[in-house]
Design a protein around this motif. Structure first.
Motif, PDB file in Angstrom:
ATOM      1  N   LYS A  92       0.843  -1.210   0.000  1.00 50.34           N
ATOM      2  CA  LYS A  92       0.000   0.000   0.000  1.00 50.34           C
ATOM      3  C   LYS A  92       0.875   1.257   0.000  1.00 50.34           C
ATOM      4  O   LYS A  92       0.586   2.233  -0.680  1.00 50.34           O
ATOM      5  CB  LYS A  92      -0.947  -0.016   1.211  1.00 50.34           C
ATOM      6  N   LYS A  93       1.960   1.194   0.753  1.00 55.41           N
ATOM      7  CA  LYS A  93       2.869   2.348   0.813  1.00 55.41           C
ATOM      8  C   LYS A  93       3.466   2.626  -0.581  1.00 55.41           C
ATOM      9  O   LYS A  93       3.535   3.775  -1.022  1.00 55.41           O
ATOM     10  CB  LYS A  93       3.988   2.045   1.831  1.00 55.41           C
ATOM     11  N   VAL A  94       3.861   1.554  -1.281  1.00 50.12           N
ATOM     12  CA  VAL A  94       4.461   1.738  -2.617  1.00 50.12           C
ATOM     13  C   VAL A  94       3.402   2.267  -3.603  1.00 50.12           C
ATOM     14  O   VAL A  94       3.678   3.138  -4.429  1.00 50.12           O
ATOM     15  CB  VAL A  94       5.093   0.415  -3.115  1.00 50.12           C
ATOM     16  N   VAL A  95       2.170   1.757  -3.481  1.00 47.19           N
ATOM     17  CA  VAL A  95       1.080   2.247  -4.347  1.00 47.19           C
ATOM     18  C   VAL A  95       0.843   3.730  -4.073  1.00 47.19           C
ATOM     19  O   VAL A  95       0.822   4.557  -4.986  1.00 47.19           O
ATOM     20  CB  VAL A  95      -0.230   1.450  -4.094  1.00 47.19           C
ATOM     21  N   ASP A  96       0.685   4.082  -2.782  1.00 52.27           N
ATOM     22  CA  ASP A  96       0.326   5.460  -2.418  1.00 52.27           C
ATOM     23  C   ASP A  96       1.442   6.455  -2.736  1.00 52.27           C
ATOM     24  O   ASP A  96       1.182   7.569  -3.162  1.00 52.27           O
ATOM     25  CB  ASP A  96      -0.021   5.556  -0.918  1.00 52.27           C
ATOM     26  N   SER A  97       2.686   6.038  -2.524  1.00 55.92           N
ATOM     27  CA  SER A  97       3.806   6.976  -2.726  1.00 55.92           C
ATOM     28  C   SER A  97       4.125   7.168  -4.205  1.00 55.92           C
ATOM     29  O   SER A  97       4.726   8.162  -4.594  1.00 55.92           O
ATOM     30  CB  SER A  97       5.060   6.466  -2.011  1.00 55.92           C
ATOM     31  N   GLY A  98       3.756   6.196  -5.012  1.00 60.80           N
ATOM     32  CA  GLY A  98       4.061   6.281  -6.443  1.00 60.80           C
ATOM     33  C   GLY A  98       5.537   6.060  -6.736  1.00 60.80           C
ATOM     34  O   GLY A  98       6.016   6.344  -7.831  1.00 60.80           O
ATOM     35  N   GLU A  99       6.285   5.517  -5.769  1.00 60.65           N
ATOM     36  CA  GLU A  99       7.737   5.400  -5.984  1.00 60.65           C
ATOM     37  C   GLU A  99       8.118   4.470  -7.132  1.00 60.65           C
ATOM     38  O   GLU A  99       9.212   4.606  -7.681  1.00 60.65           O
ATOM     39  CB  GLU A  99       8.444   4.997  -4.683  1.00 60.65           C
ATOM     40  N   LEU A 100       7.236   3.539  -7.497  1.00 63.04           N
ATOM     41  CA  LEU A 100       7.529   2.690  -8.665  1.00 63.04           C
ATOM     42  C   LEU A 100       6.648   3.092  -9.857  1.00 63.04           C
ATOM     43  O   LEU A 100       6.483   2.333 -10.812  1.00 63.04           O
ATOM     44  CB  LEU A 100       7.306   1.210  -8.319  1.00 63.04           C
ATOM     45  N   GLY A 101       6.066   4.269  -9.785  1.00 62.62           N
ATOM     46  CA  GLY A 101       5.175   4.721 -10.864  1.00 62.62           C
ATOM     47  C   GLY A 101       3.792   4.105 -10.702  1.00 62.62           C
ATOM     48  O   GLY A 101       3.457   3.518  -9.666  1.00 62.62           O
ATOM     49  N   ALA A 102       3.026   4.206 -11.767  1.00 63.70           N
ATOM     50  CA  ALA A 102       1.629   3.736 -11.701  1.00 63.70           C
ATOM     51  C   ALA A 102       1.564   2.212 -11.694  1.00 63.70           C
ATOM     52  O   ALA A 102       2.377   1.537 -12.339  1.00 63.70           O
ATOM     53  CB  ALA A 102       0.861   4.286 -12.891  1.00 63.70           C
ATOM     54  N   LEU A 103       0.577   1.669 -10.981  1.00 64.99           N
ATOM     55  CA  LEU A 103       0.357   0.223 -10.979  1.00 64.99           C
ATOM     56  C   LEU A 103      -0.243  -0.190 -12.323  1.00 64.99           C
ATOM     57  O   LEU A 103      -1.119   0.481 -12.865  1.00 64.99           O
ATOM     58  CB  LEU A 103      -0.614  -0.145  -9.841  1.00 64.99           C
ATOM     59  N   LYS A 104       0.247  -1.303 -12.841  1.00 64.23           N
ATOM     60  CA  LYS A 104      -0.288  -1.826 -14.109  1.00 64.23           C
ATOM     61  C   LYS A 104      -1.115  -3.086 -13.874  1.00 64.23           C
ATOM     62  O   LYS A 104      -2.144  -3.289 -14.494  1.00 64.23           O
ATOM     63  CB  LYS A 104       0.877  -2.137 -15.072  1.00 64.23           C
ATOM     64  N   HIS A 105      -0.608  -3.955 -12.980  1.00 62.14           N
ATOM     65  CA  HIS A 105      -1.332  -5.206 -12.735  1.00 62.14           C
ATOM     66  C   HIS A 105      -0.974  -5.713 -11.338  1.00 62.14           C
ATOM     67  O   HIS A 105       0.185  -5.652 -10.924  1.00 62.14           O
ATOM     68  CB  HIS A 105      -0.944  -6.264 -13.779  1.00 62.14           C
ATOM     69  N   LEU A 106      -1.997  -6.214 -10.646  1.00 60.54           N
ATOM     70  CA  LEU A 106      -1.748  -6.844  -9.341  1.00 60.54           C
ATOM     71  C   LEU A 106      -2.405  -8.216  -9.359  1.00 60.54           C
ATOM     72  O   LEU A 106      -3.580  -8.346  -9.708  1.00 60.54           O
ATOM     73  CB  LEU A 106      -2.343  -5.982  -8.209  1.00 60.54           C
ATOM     74  N   ASP A 107      -1.632  -9.230  -9.006  1.00 61.89           N
ATOM     75  CA  ASP A 107      -2.171 -10.590  -8.914  1.00 61.89           C
ATOM     76  C   ASP A 107      -2.019 -11.052  -7.467  1.00 61.89           C
ATOM     77  O   ASP A 107      -0.925 -10.979  -6.903  1.00 61.89           O
ATOM     78  CB  ASP A 107      -1.382 -11.517  -9.853  1.00 61.89           C
ATOM     79  N   MET A 108      -3.124 -11.476  -6.868  1.00 57.87           N
ATOM     80  CA  MET A 108      -3.056 -11.947  -5.481  1.00 57.87           C
ATOM     81  C   MET A 108      -3.567 -13.380  -5.412  1.00 57.87           C
ATOM     82  O   MET A 108      -4.513 -13.726  -6.119  1.00 57.87           O
ATOM     83  CB  MET A 108      -3.928 -11.071  -4.570  1.00 57.87           C
TER      84      MET A 108
END
Ligand SMILES: NC(=O)c1ccc[n+]([C@@H]2O[C@H](COP(=O)([O-])OP(=O)(O)OC[C@H]3O[C@@H](n4cnc5c(N)ncnc54)[C@H](O)[C@@H]3O)[C@@H](O)[C@H]2O)c1
Length: 322
Positions: free
Chosen positions: A132-148
């Motif tokens: 969630k921190k990486v999503v919110d901070s945008g440090e890796l840019g925009a999310l493209k795909h999440l598989d859980m």
């Protein structure tokens, strides 16, 4: 000292009990379970009073909170009864089996002015918080795909086998994959579109692959209770514009580099597919802090837990059945 009563002392009740032992400012004063003899075998504190129902317990005890760890189909009635008596409620996930019951629980928390929180432990898991921190901070840019994914053998330990009864548990969709629907909903809100493929409880198998579509990315969620003896596992792979985050075999990697955490993991043998108090202690501490400070459980608001049940229900309705 926060006085706690645990209602339902099966697999989850025992895990919560172990977690309370590690919380300094909380004390379990009483337990209610329809099968008291079973509780006696598992409890090691003679000061804890035992009762065979929530009603009986509340006649003799005045806990600050109840921690409801009973089968899902009992959550709404027990939570409402406790709040009517002026007691705050931490209730295991899923909140209930349908949105109507979830709403009745929310209405009771407003009417009796009690804190109600659903114990969505996944929101307190360290790897998920990191995601969630990486999503919110945008440090890796925009999310493209999440598989859980969240996979288990078919639960065979439950009281009166309620988990294998679709009408009582909602199957793996409502009981287990709800963790991942909830995480997706916590991080990204309600999906624009939902779909999936579902093998509904039969032949001792119940499994789903769900698609949650958002603007510019999607989330796939695989969940299953299988007849084969596959060990319980959870994981995820999140691909961003500039990198990836992966939870696999209980470890977290960011761009192939291991992310280290300094949390202590306490192993417990609860006879179910969960073997540690990780996350449970943190969610309970958070709830206690909310009741003591008179604040809303912002991390898991009841309305949001109701939305997670609604997503699971919608997938059950709309998925292609196989
Ligand atoms: N957060 C998690 O990771 C997680 C994991 C497993 C289960 N759960 C949830 O926890 C809840 C309990 O699951 P479990 O695996 O412990 O089930 P379980 O069958 O092992 O235990 C349920 C217990 O409740 C008791 N009980 C039944 N009806 C009762 C009543 N009316 N009053 C008092 N006691 C009653 C039973 O005797 C039993 O001891 C479920 O809602 C389940 O979905 C959450």
């Amino acid at each position: 000292m926060t006085k706690v009563a645990i209602i339902g002392f099966g697999g989850m009740g025992f895990i919560h009990y172990c977690a309370y032992k590690r919380i300094k400012d909380a004390k379990v004063i009483a337990v209610a379970d329809v099968d008291i003899d079973k509780v006696k075998e598992k409890i090691d504190d003679e000061d804890i009073n035992l009762y065979s129902s929530l009603e009986e317990l509340l006649e003799y005890e005045s806990p600050d909170m109840v921690d409801i760890c009973t089968p899902t189909f009992t959550h709404a009635e027990l939570s409402i009864k406790a709040m009517e008596k002026g007691v705050h409620v931490l209730c295991e996930k899923p909140m209930s089996l349908c949105e109507e019951d979830c709403q009745r629980m929310i209405d009771a928390s407003i009417k009796y002015d009690r804190v109600l929180m659903v114990a969505h432990v996944a929101r307190f898991g360290k790897e998920n918080m990191y995601l969630k921190k990486v999503v919110d901070s945008g440090e890796l840019g925009a999310l493209k795909h999440l598989d859980m994914n969240r996979i288990s053998y078919m639960p065979d330990w439950s009281w009166n086998d309620w988990m294998r009864d679709y009408e009582k548990s909602g199957g793996c969709l409502v009981d287990m994959s709800v963790h991942d629907f909830d995480l997706a909903q916590y991080m990204f809100g309600i999906p624009k579109k939902i779909g999936g493929v579902y093998h509904k409880m039969r032949d001792n198998n119940d499994f789903v692959t769900a698609n949650l579509i958002y603007d510019g990315f999607d989330v796939t969620i695989t969940g299953g209770w299988y007849s084969c003896e596959i060990p319980f596992r959870t994981g995820f792979l999140a691909c961003f514009e500039k990198g990836y985050l992966e939870k696999v075999n209980g470890e977290l990697y960011m761009n192939n580099e291991k992310v280290e955490f300094d949390t202590v993991i306490e192993e417990v043998d609860a006879g179910i597919n969960i073997s540690s108090t990780a996350g449970y202690k943190e969610e309970i501490e958070y709830f206690i802090n909310c009741i003591n400070s008179g604040s809303e459980p912002e991390i898991v608001l009841p309305e949001s837990s109701k939305n997670s049940v609604a997503i699971a229900r919608q997938i059950a309705k709309e998925a292609i059945l196989i």
